[in-house]
Write a protein that holds these residues in place. Structure first.
Motif, short mmCIF file in Angstrom:
data_model
loop_
_atom_site.label_atom_id
_atom_site.label_comp_id
_atom_site.label_asym_id
_atom_site.label_seq_id
_atom_site.Cartn_x
_atom_site.Cartn_y
_atom_site.Cartn_z
N MET A 1 -15.40 -33.27 -2.24
CA MET A 1 -14.10 -32.98 -2.56
C MET A 1 -13.65 -32.21 -3.76
N THR A 2 -14.59 -31.28 -4.14
CA THR A 2 -14.56 -30.37 -5.37
C THR A 2 -15.19 -29.23 -5.12
N PHE A 3 -14.92 -28.27 -6.27
CA PHE A 3 -15.83 -26.98 -6.07
C PHE A 3 -15.68 -26.76 -7.83
N TRP A 101 -19.07 -29.62 3.92
CA TRP A 101 -20.27 -28.84 3.52
C TRP A 101 -20.47 -28.96 2.06
N ALA A 102 -21.59 -29.22 1.63
CA ALA A 102 -21.84 -29.36 0.11
C ALA A 102 -23.23 -28.69 -0.04
N GLY A 103 -23.18 -28.14 -1.50
CA GLY A 103 -24.36 -27.33 -1.71
C GLY A 103 -24.19 -26.68 -3.23
N LEU A 117 -16.37 -28.57 1.47
CA LEU A 117 -15.98 -27.15 1.33
C LEU A 117 -15.71 -26.83 2.78
N THR A 118 -14.97 -25.59 2.94
CA THR A 118 -14.94 -25.00 4.38
C THR A 118 -16.50 -24.53 4.81
N GLY A 119 -17.16 -24.12 3.73
CA GLY A 119 -18.41 -23.83 4.26
C GLY A 119 -19.20 -23.17 3.02
N PRO A 120 -20.42 -22.54 3.22
CA PRO A 120 -21.27 -22.27 2.05
C PRO A 120 -20.88 -21.04 1.45
N GLU A 121 -19.52 -20.19 2.17
CA GLU A 121 -19.28 -18.90 1.84
C GLU A 121 -18.14 -19.12 0.48
N VAL A 122 -17.96 -20.49 0.09
CA VAL A 122 -17.16 -20.84 -1.01
C VAL A 122 -18.15 -20.60 -2.22
N VAL A 123 -19.15 -21.19 -2.30
CA VAL A 123 -19.99 -21.05 -3.50
C VAL A 123 -20.73 -19.49 -3.53
N ASP A 155 -12.04 -26.26 -0.99
CA ASP A 155 -11.92 -27.73 -0.38
C ASP A 155 -11.20 -27.63 0.98
N SER A 156 -12.04 -28.37 1.90
CA SER A 156 -11.56 -28.20 3.46
C SER A 156 -10.12 -29.16 3.63
N ARG A 157 -9.93 -29.85 2.70
CA ARG A 157 -8.79 -30.74 2.96
C ARG A 157 -7.50 -29.94 2.26
N GLY A 158 -7.65 -29.10 1.40
CA GLY A 158 -6.46 -28.44 0.98
C GLY A 158 -6.55 -28.47 -0.84
#
Length: 267
Positions: A1-3, A101-103, A117-123, A155-158
């Motif tokens: 739920m966090t980045f 997604w988590a990583g 997350l919406t996907g690995p592209e975030v990190v 965060d995919s939830r907003g």
């Protein structure tokens, strides 16, 4: 739920975090000048903060701090953790039960991680922004990385909250502490953008003047300053700066261009 991103530049350490969670920055970051920093998230184990800093304080490397914290935690499958020490690569951990997604990714002096997350592209985008902004101060680099992750989907939830926390020996207010920056946006529809705004205000008010840019208060400039202070109802520059919370930028016989711009109403 966090980045989040945990990072080091020189002797400074910091954490930036964003989440669809109320006041995430009240839970996630921990840092100590000269030791390191960490982020605990997903089903956050807040004991990781003091425990991890205690290990970092004794010189335990980031990867070993992660290994030690995780090994002793029965809830490890739901944890996510990022750690950076006084030197070397950062370390990150994502439990098997963290929501997708988590990583995370790591490198010299940084660890980036996220879950739901919406996907690995975030990190990936956070890492790219971090590496591309080496000329910026640590707090600005952290928030730039956070903004890149947010723009990539976050965060995919907003969105709800964000924060940045930076420590460095003697870098606190008036040199009396080590907390260089501690800014939080606890509940906001666009928290990362608001965090960037607050960081700009923080730099305006508490940034240290650049000695090479200071202007001598003499001649026409001295007359202008005196006239502007009179218009504003203040007898001295010190008096006005105290009202504006700019006293930390005052230098005897000279003026910081940022202070002058504020006096002129330009910022």
């Amino acid at each position: 739920m966090t980045f989040s991103i945990v990072a080091r530049v020189g002797d400074a350490h910091g954490v930036a975090v964003a989440s669809k969670f109320l006041a995430a920055a009240a839970v996630v970051p921990a840092a100590e000048a000269g030791a390191g920093a960490l982020a605990t998230q997903a089903w956050a184990n807040i004991a990781f903060g003091p425990q991890g800093l205690a290990l970092l304080r004794t010189g335990v490397r980031a990867e070993d701090v992660v290994a030690g914290l995780v090994a002793s935690d029965p809830g490890r499958a739901q944890r996510q953790l990022g750690v950076v020490g006084a030197d070397g690569d950062g370390a990150t951990y994502t439990g098997d039960e963290c929501p997708s997604w988590a990583g995370g990714v790591v490198g010299d002096g940084y660890a980036i991680q996220g879950n739901i997350l919406t996907g690995p592209e975030v990190v990936r985008e956070m890492e790219a922004a971090w590496l591309a902004s080496a000329e910026l101060p640590l707090a600005e680099r952290l928030v730039a990385a956070l903004a890149a992750g947010d723009a990539a989907g976050g965060d995919s939830r907003g969105r709800q909250s964000a924060g940045v926390y930076v420590v460095e020996a003697g870098a606190g207010y008036a040199g009396a502490g080590d907390v260089a920056c501690d800014l939080r946006v606890d509940d906001h529809p666009d928290p990362v953008t608001e965090l960037r705004r607050l960081l700009g205000v923080h730099e305006l008010l508490f940034g240290r003047p650049d000695p090479d840019s200071l202007l001598e208060i003499e001649g026409e400039l001295a007359e202008e300053i005196e006239a502007r202070l009179k218009e504003l109802g203040h007898a001295t520059l010190d008096q006005w700066a105290g009202v504006e919370n700019l006293e930390g930028r005052l230098v005897e016989g000279k003026i910081d261009p940022i202070v002058l711009a504020r006096l002129r109403g330009e910022v």
